[in-house]
Design a protein around this motif. Structure first.
Motif, PDB file in Angstrom:
ATOM      1  N   GLU A   1       0.837  -1.204   0.000  1.00 25.49           N
ATOM      2  CA  GLU A   1       0.000   0.000   0.000  1.00 25.49           C
ATOM      3  C   GLU A   1       0.878   1.262   0.000  1.00 25.49           C
ATOM      4  N   VAL A   2       1.946   1.228   0.797  1.00 27.58           N
ATOM      5  CA  VAL A   2       2.872   2.377   0.871  1.00 27.58           C
ATOM      6  C   VAL A   2       3.483   2.629  -0.507  1.00 27.58           C
ATOM      7  N   ILE A   3       3.895   1.569  -1.177  1.00 30.08           N
ATOM      8  CA  ILE A   3       4.510   1.706  -2.507  1.00 30.08           C
ATOM      9  C   ILE A   3       3.494   2.254  -3.513  1.00 30.08           C
ATOM     10  N   ASN A   4       2.273   1.711  -3.454  1.00 31.66           N
ATOM     11  CA  ASN A   4       1.219   2.201  -4.372  1.00 31.66           C
ATOM     12  C   ASN A   4       0.973   3.688  -4.181  1.00 31.66           C
ATOM     13  N   GLU A   5       0.951   4.095  -2.915  1.00 26.87           N
ATOM     14  CA  GLU A   5       0.658   5.497  -2.603  1.00 26.87           C
ATOM     15  C   GLU A   5       1.783   6.413  -3.107  1.00 26.87           C
ATOM     16  N   ILE A   6       3.022   5.949  -2.948  1.00 25.82           N
ATOM     17  CA  ILE A   6       4.158   6.753  -3.431  1.00 25.82           C
ATOM     18  C   ILE A   6       4.069   6.887  -4.952  1.00 25.82           C
ATOM     19  N   ARG A   7       3.734   5.777  -5.580  1.00 26.50           N
ATOM     20  CA  ARG A   7       3.651   5.788  -7.046  1.00 26.50           C
ATOM     21  C   ARG A   7       2.517   6.715  -7.515  1.00 26.50           C
ATOM     22  N   SER A   8       1.411   6.685  -6.778  1.00 22.65           N
ATOM     23  CA  SER A   8       0.298   7.578  -7.159  1.00 22.65           C
ATOM     24  C   SER A   8       0.680   9.043  -6.994  1.00 22.65           C
ATOM     25  N   SER A   9       1.658   9.313  -6.165  1.00 29.96           N
ATOM     26  CA  SER A   9       2.103  10.711  -5.996  1.00 29.96           C
ATOM     27  C   SER A   9       3.084  11.116  -7.080  1.00 29.96           C
ATOM     28  N   GLY A  10       3.374  10.209  -7.988  1.00 32.77           N
ATOM     29  CA  GLY A  10       4.198  10.556  -9.150  1.00 32.77           C
ATOM     30  C   GLY A  10       5.650  10.125  -9.066  1.00 32.77           C
ATOM     31  N   PHE A  11       5.970   9.248  -8.148  1.00 32.51           N
ATOM     32  CA  PHE A  11       7.378   8.833  -8.010  1.00 32.51           C
ATOM     33  C   PHE A  11       7.480   7.318  -8.218  1.00 32.51           C
ATOM     34  N   SER A  12       8.250   6.940  -9.222  1.00 30.92           N
ATOM     35  CA  SER A  12       8.296   5.518  -9.552  1.00 30.92           C
ATOM     36  C   SER A  12       9.594   4.837  -9.117  1.00 30.92           C
ATOM     37  N   ASP A  13      10.628   5.627  -8.809  1.00 29.65           N
ATOM     38  CA  ASP A  13      11.877   5.007  -8.357  1.00 29.65           C
ATOM     39  C   ASP A  13      11.839   4.841  -6.850  1.00 29.65           C
ATOM     40  N   ILE A  14      11.450   3.662  -6.434  1.00 30.43           N
ATOM     41  CA  ILE A  14      11.271   3.402  -5.000  1.00 30.43           C
ATOM     42  C   ILE A  14      12.244   2.309  -4.564  1.00 30.43           C
ATOM     43  N   ILE A  15      12.975   2.615  -3.515  1.00 35.53           N
ATOM     44  CA  ILE A  15      13.927   1.634  -2.975  1.00 35.53           C
ATOM     45  C   ILE A  15      13.399   1.184  -1.616  1.00 35.53           C
ATOM     46  N   VAL A  16      13.191  -0.108  -1.466  1.00 32.77           N
ATOM     47  CA  VAL A  16      12.771  -0.640  -0.165  1.00 32.77           C
ATOM     48  C   VAL A  16      13.928  -1.446   0.414  1.00 32.77           C
ATOM     49  N   ILE A  17      14.281  -1.129   1.646  1.00 27.52           N
ATOM     50  CA  ILE A  17      15.310  -1.917   2.327  1.00 27.52           C
ATOM     51  C   ILE A  17      14.613  -2.763   3.377  1.00 27.52           C
ATOM     52  N   ASP A  18      14.586  -4.059   3.128  1.00 28.46           N
ATOM     53  CA  ASP A  18      14.010  -4.975   4.112  1.00 28.46           C
ATOM     54  C   ASP A  18      15.099  -5.259   5.156  1.00 28.46           C
ATOM     55  N   ASP A  19      14.868  -4.747   6.362  1.00 30.70           N
ATOM     56  CA  ASP A  19      15.908  -4.834   7.390  1.00 30.70           C
ATOM     57  C   ASP A  19      15.819  -6.142   8.188  1.00 30.70           C
ATOM     58  N   GLY A  20      16.010  -7.250   7.491  1.00 33.17           N
ATOM     59  CA  GLY A  20      16.019  -8.555   8.174  1.00 33.17           C
ATOM     60  C   GLY A  20      14.653  -8.977   8.690  1.00 33.17           C
ATOM     61  N   SER A  21      13.616  -8.651   7.946  1.00 29.92           N
ATOM     62  CA  SER A  21      12.255  -9.022   8.389  1.00 29.92           C
ATOM     63  C   SER A  21      12.094 -10.532   8.484  1.00 29.92           C
ATOM     64  N   MET A  22      11.165 -10.926   9.381  1.00 25.21           N
ATOM     65  CA  MET A  22      10.873 -12.363   9.487  1.00 25.21           C
ATOM     66  C   MET A  22       9.645 -12.718   8.646  1.00 25.21           C
ATOM     67  N   ASP A  23       9.025 -11.714   8.042  1.00 21.00           N
ATOM     68  CA  ASP A  23       7.858 -11.985   7.189  1.00 21.00           C
ATOM     69  C   ASP A  23       8.235 -11.768   5.712  1.00 21.00           C
ATOM     70  N   ASP A  24       7.233 -11.554   4.863  1.00 19.69           N
ATOM     71  CA  ASP A  24       7.487 -11.464   3.421  1.00 19.69           C
ATOM     72  C   ASP A  24       7.592 -10.024   2.908  1.00 19.69           C
ATOM     73  N   THR A  25       8.111  -9.142   3.712  1.00 24.66           N
ATOM     74  CA  THR A  25       8.239  -7.735   3.300  1.00 24.66           C
ATOM     75  C   THR A  25       9.006  -7.616   1.983  1.00 24.66           C
ATOM     76  N   TYR A  26      10.106  -8.327   1.885  1.00 24.74           N
ATOM     77  CA  TYR A  26      10.973  -8.259   0.702  1.00 24.74           C
ATOM     78  C   TYR A  26      10.223  -8.703  -0.553  1.00 24.74           C
ATOM     79  N   ILE A  27       9.485  -9.800  -0.431  1.00 25.13           N
ATOM     80  CA  ILE A  27       8.744 -10.337  -1.583  1.00 25.13           C
ATOM     81  C   ILE A  27       7.611  -9.389  -1.981  1.00 25.13           C
ATOM     82  N   GLU A  28       6.888  -8.898  -0.976  1.00 21.81           N
ATOM     83  CA  GLU A  28       5.765  -7.989  -1.246  1.00 21.81           C
ATOM     84  C   GLU A  28       6.242  -6.712  -1.945  1.00 21.81           C
ATOM     85  N   ALA A  29       7.380  -6.178  -1.479  1.00 24.64           N
ATOM     86  CA  ALA A  29       7.921  -4.947  -2.091  1.00 24.64           C
ATOM     87  C   ALA A  29       8.324  -5.223  -3.533  1.00 24.64           C
TER      88      ALA A  29
END
Lengths: 230, 123
Positions: free
Chosen positions: A25-53
Motif C-alpha cells: 500500500e505504501v509503494i502504491n501510494e508513493i507511485r500515485s504521488s508521481g514517483f516511480s523510483d522506489i527503494i525498499v530496504i528490508d531490514d532482516g524481516s521475518m515476514d514477506d516484506t521483501y517479496i511484497e515490495a
C-alpha cells in the motif's frame, strides 16, 4: 512539475521491518504521488516484506539480519548514490508519512536547499502527547550533543540533495541515526529547511513493537552519549 | 613499591589514561569522520579527570566537601572500580566496533548486485 522533478532522478527510500501487511500500500501510494523510483530496504524481516515490495515493482534489497533503522536508511542512500540519484527522500515503511508531502520537499531542494526535514511538531494534530514530550527531549539532547536546534530531530521523513548525499556520513545503526543527520548538517554547513508534514497515526503504526518508544528513546540518548565517549 | 615517586596504581592509571587520550588525539588529527572535537574533549575530560584524581588524590577531599560527603576513598575500592570501568569501556568499544563491521558487511551483501539480478523488482 512532477515530470520536471522526475527528470532529476528522485529515489524514495523506504526502510521496512516486518511490514508485509502494509508495504504494498505504501509503494502504491508513493507511485500515485508521481514517483516511480522506489527503494525498499528490508531490514532482516521475518515476514514477506521483501517479496511484497518486489511484487509491487520497488527495487528491494534485503539485510540478512536486522541492523536497525539507521543502517537500513544508510543502505538505501548508498543504493540511491550507486543508481546516480540527484535527490533522495527517506520515509517510514509503516504508512504514517503522506507521500503527497514529497513534492513540497523537492521544490525546496530545487530552490537551493541541501536538506529538507519533515517536522511533525509544526502541525502536531493527532500526535499523542507522550510522543510530543519524547520528541522535545530528543530535540534537547540533539541540540546539546550536536549544537543544532531543530523542531523534530527524530523525524524519518527527509529529503536530500546530491550534495547532501555526498557529504553526509553517518555511522550509527539505530534510531540515533536521525540525530546524527542533524550533526552532519551542521558539520558540513548544509543549507536546510523544516517543513510541516502530515503524520497518520494508525492502529497499525502505533501497534508496532519496534517503534521509537520511551525505552527506545532512552536507548537512543544512551547511544548518542556513548558515541561521544567511545 | 614506587616508580618515579608514584605508587604502582598511579603509574598504571596514568599510562592507561594517557594512552586513551593519545588514541583520541591521533584520531582527531587524522580527521577520522567519527572523531569530532566534542568527542575528543569528552574523552579528555573523562580520562584527564582520572589522571587528576589518581595523581592528586587530595582533589577528592575538596570534591567530597563540595558535594557534602566526608572521608577518604579506599585505595583498593578505587583501584577495583577503575579496573572494572576500564574493562567495561573496552568491552563496549569492542562490541560497538563489531556491530559497525556487521552492518557494513550486511550492507555490502544487500547491495552486492545492485545493477543486476539481486534486485527483487518485478518491473
Amino acid at each position: 512539475m512532477i515530470e520536471q522533478i522526475e527528470s532529476k532522478k528522485t529515489f524514495i527510500i523506504v526502510p521496512a521491518f516486518n511490514e508485509e501487511k502494509i508495504i504494498g500500500e505504501v509503494i502504491n501510494e508513493i507511485r500515485s504521488s508521481g514517483f516511480s523510483d522506489i527503494i525498499v530496504i528490508d531490514d532482516g524481516s521475518m515476514d514477506d516484506t521483501y517479496i511484497e515490495a518486489g511484487k509491487k515493482g520497488a527495487r528491494s534489497f534485503r539485510h540478512k539480519i536486522n541492523r536497525g533503522k539507521g543502517a537500513a536508511v544508510k543502505t538505501g542512500i548508498e543504493a540511491a548514490k550507486k543508481l546516480k540519484a540527484h535527490i533522495a527522500v527517506t520515509m517510514d515503511g509503516d504508512g504514517q508519512h503522506n507521500p503527497a508531502d514529497i513534492e513540497k520537499m523537492i521544490e525546496l531542494l530545487e530552490n537551493g536547499y541541501d536538506v529538507i526535514l519533515g517536522t511533525r511538531l509544526k502541525n502536531p494534530t493527532g500526535m499523542p502527547f507522550y510522543k510530543i514530550i519524547a520528541n522535545k527531549i530528543g530535540n534537547f539532547f540533539t541540540w546539546l550533543m550536536y549544537g543544532l536546534w531543530v523542531t523534530d530531530s527524530q523525524s524519518g521523513f527527509r529529503a536530500f540533495s546530491k550534495k547532501a548525499l555526498r557529504l553526509i556520513d553517518t555511522k550509527t545503526d539505530r534510531y540515533e541515526y536521525d540525530s546524527e543527520v542533524i550533526r552532519e548538517i551542521r558539520r558540513n554547513k548544509l543549507k536546510y529547511a523544516e517543513i510541516p508534514i502530515e503524520v497518520r497515526y494508525t492502529t497499525y503504526s502505533m501497534g508496532k513493537k519496534n517503534k521509537q518508544g520511551f525505552v527506545n528513546g532512552l536507548r537512543t540518548v544512551y547511544n548518542i552519549i556513548w558515541d561521544l565517549i567511545a | 613499591m614506587k616508580i618515579f615517586g608514584l605508587h604502582l596504581y598511579q603509574a598504571v592509571v596514568a599510562i592507561l589514561a594517557i594512552s586513551m587520550i593519545y588514541q583520541g588525539f591521533v584520531r582527531y588529527i587524522r580527521r577520522e569522520s567519527s572523531q569530532t572535537i566534542l568527542k575528543f574533549l569528552v574523552r579528555l575530560v573523562i580520562w584527564g579527570g582520572m589522571i587528576t584524581v589518581t595523581l592528586f588524590p587530595d582533589v577528592t577531599n575538596w570534591f567530597a566537601k563540595v558535594i557534602g560527603l566526608q572521608g577518604n576513598i579506599n585505595a583498593v575500592i578505587l583501584t577495583g572500580f577503575l579496573f572494572v570501568f576500564l574493562i567495561i569501556f573496552k568491552l563496549l568499544s569492542s562490541i560497538e566496533r563489531l556491530e559497525k563491521q556487521v552492518s557494513i558487511l550486511t550492507r555490502q551483501d544487500a547491495l552486492e548486485n545492485i545493477n543486476g539480478e539481486n534486485n527483487n523488482s518485478k518491473k
